[in-house]
Design a protein around this motif. Structure first.
Motif, PDB file in Angstrom:
ATOM      1  N   ASP A  32       0.764  -0.995   0.268  1.00 26.94           N
ATOM      2  CA  ASP A  32       0.354   0.226  -0.174  1.00 26.94           C
ATOM      3  C   ASP A  32       1.149   1.210  -0.145  1.00 26.94           C
ATOM      4  O   ASP A  32       0.192   2.247  -0.238  1.00 26.94           O
ATOM      5  N   LEU A  33       1.839   1.219   0.339  1.00 23.41           N
ATOM      6  CA  LEU A  33       2.790   2.159   0.502  1.00 23.41           C
ATOM      7  C   LEU A  33       3.740   2.533  -1.065  1.00 23.41           C
ATOM      8  O   LEU A  33       4.429   1.463  -1.819  1.00 23.41           O
ATOM      9  N   MET A  34       3.259   3.215  -2.005  1.00 29.37           N
ATOM     10  CA  MET A  34       4.149   3.759  -3.201  1.00 29.37           C
ATOM     11  C   MET A  34       5.178   4.298  -3.019  1.00 29.37           C
ATOM     12  O   MET A  34       5.609   3.757  -4.142  1.00 29.37           O
ATOM     13  N   SER A  35       5.539   4.601  -2.285  1.00 28.75           N
ATOM     14  CA  SER A  35       7.076   5.211  -2.126  1.00 28.75           C
ATOM     15  C   SER A  35       8.266   3.637  -2.598  1.00 28.75           C
ATOM     16  O   SER A  35       8.811   3.885  -2.251  1.00 28.75           O
ATOM     17  N   ASP A  36       7.763   2.675  -1.137  1.00 24.26           N
ATOM     18  CA  ASP A  36       8.480   1.787  -1.919  1.00 24.26           C
ATOM     19  C   ASP A  36       7.955   1.170  -3.005  1.00 24.26           C
ATOM     20  O   ASP A  36       9.302   0.008  -3.458  1.00 24.26           O
ATOM     21  N   LEU A  38       7.828   2.611  -5.669  1.00 25.12           N
ATOM     22  CA  LEU A  38       9.099   2.682  -7.032  1.00 25.12           C
ATOM     23  C   LEU A  38      10.432   2.556  -6.711  1.00 25.12           C
ATOM     24  O   LEU A  38      11.048   3.413  -7.338  1.00 25.12           O
ATOM     25  N   THR A  39      10.169   1.985  -5.596  1.00 24.16           N
ATOM     26  CA  THR A  39      11.775   1.554  -5.227  1.00 24.16           C
ATOM     27  C   THR A  39      12.203   0.416  -6.126  1.00 24.16           C
ATOM     28  O   THR A  39      13.064  -0.554  -5.796  1.00 24.16           O
ATOM     29  N   VAL A  40      11.178   0.031  -6.785  1.00 23.37           N
ATOM     30  CA  VAL A  40      11.358  -1.483  -7.447  1.00 23.37           C
ATOM     31  C   VAL A  40      12.046  -1.494  -8.595  1.00 23.37           C
ATOM     32  O   VAL A  40      11.618  -0.470  -9.602  1.00 23.37           O
ATOM     33  N   LYS A  41      12.899  -2.726  -9.020  1.00 29.15           N
ATOM     34  CA  LYS A  41      14.392  -1.918 -10.264  1.00 29.15           C
ATOM     35  C   LYS A  41      13.165  -2.837 -11.103  1.00 29.15           C
ATOM     36  O   LYS A  41      13.508  -3.087 -12.749  1.00 29.15           O
ATOM     37  N   THR A  59       1.935   5.215  -9.902  1.00 27.07           N
ATOM     38  CA  THR A  59       2.405   4.563  -9.537  1.00 27.07           C
ATOM     39  C   THR A  59       2.606   3.331 -10.307  1.00 27.07           C
ATOM     40  O   THR A  59       4.111   3.199 -11.231  1.00 27.07           O
ATOM     41  N   SER A  63       6.205   2.835 -13.419  1.00 24.64           N
ATOM     42  CA  SER A  63       7.072   1.543 -12.784  1.00 24.64           C
ATOM     43  C   SER A  63       6.931   0.625 -13.832  1.00 24.64           C
ATOM     44  O   SER A  63       7.589  -0.358 -13.789  1.00 24.64           O
TER      45      SER A  63
END
Lengths: 114, 136
Positions: A32-36, A38-41, A59, A63
């Motif tokens: 549920d955390l879009m910031s997280d 956005l760290t997915v490569k 997001t 992504s």
């Protein structure tokens, strides 16, 4: 896993992006955390989330993933559908919880990113 | 090529609009998708930061055969301690921002992670400017 099969497994309803039903997805990320997110490569994963707002669609767009699964039957607004359609993003809605969606799909062979 | 977008603070319905348009332009220019992803992730994080923390801002993107240069200049409260703001997990975001799926103190570190070159200038009570650069 074919998106069509994934949708059946979570007893889902396709809200937009039907053109992706025969696409294949290998990985999933649930948050549920879009910031997280956005760290997915990885690109081309399915985002499983309970966050039903415009930023979930944005997001997914940023992504580079065209697949979104919204859990717990959260209401998806017309604005979300318009934004998803404009960006050719598929949205599946499921009444299952995020835990159940993730569990069912993991058991069926969908892979975690981490 | 120079692109410019205005961003309004607090308006989450439009957050990501500038990033989306810049992404479409980079794709049209046939730039390597891996670079495009790094640019738009950093840009989107920075755009959300303006919406979340500032009153208004201007995003400019310069794209040429050598690379992409992004500048995000906002009028806002500024950042009193940049080093602290860069610490993963540190956040001053409001409840509203957190409800949008942000505000976990991951934005600035993720911008830094996705940039070739990243610089912040900030003045308390005036605003913050981010410079995010990429070389092809």
């Amino acid at each position: 896993m074919k998106i069509r099969d994934l949708c059946n497994l979570v007893n889902g309803t396709v809200l937009c992006g039907e053109q992706h039903l025969d696409s294949v997805v290998e990985y999933a990320f649930a948050s549920d955390l879009m910031s997280d997110v956005l760290t997915v490569k990885t690109s081309e994963f399915i985002l499983i989330t309970g966050l039903a707002n415009l930023q979930a669609i944005r997001t997914a767009e940023m992504s580079d993933t065209p697949f979104l699964l919204i859990c717990r039957g959260k209401e998806v607004s017309e604005e979300m559908l318009d934004l998803a359609s404009d960006n050719e993003i598929l949205i599946i809605s499921s009444s299952f919880s995020m835990f159940k969606c993730a569990g069912v799909l993991y058991s069926a062979g969908l892979k975690p990113i981490y | 090529m120079n692109l410019e977008f205005k961003v309004e603070g607090g308006d989450f319905t439009l957050a990501g609009n500038a990033s989306s348009q810049i992404k479409k332009m980079l794709k049209q220019l046939n730039i390597d998708p891996k670079i495009v992803k790094r640019v738009v992730i950093a840009l989107y994080e920075a755009e959300v930061n303006i919406v979340a923390h500032a009153y208004r801002g201007i995003i400019t993107a310069e794209i040429d055969p050598h690379g992409v240069r992004l500048k995000l200049e906002d009028e806002g409260p500024g950042i009193p301690d940049i080093e602290k703001a860069m610490t993963p997990g540190f956040s001053t975001a409001s409840e509203q921002v957190r409800e949008m799926g942000f505000g976990a103190g991951m934005g600035l570190p993720n911008i830094s992670e996705n940039a070739d070159d990243f610089r912040i200038e900030s003045e308390v009570g005036k605003g913050t400017t981010l410079y995010i650069n990429y070389n092809f």
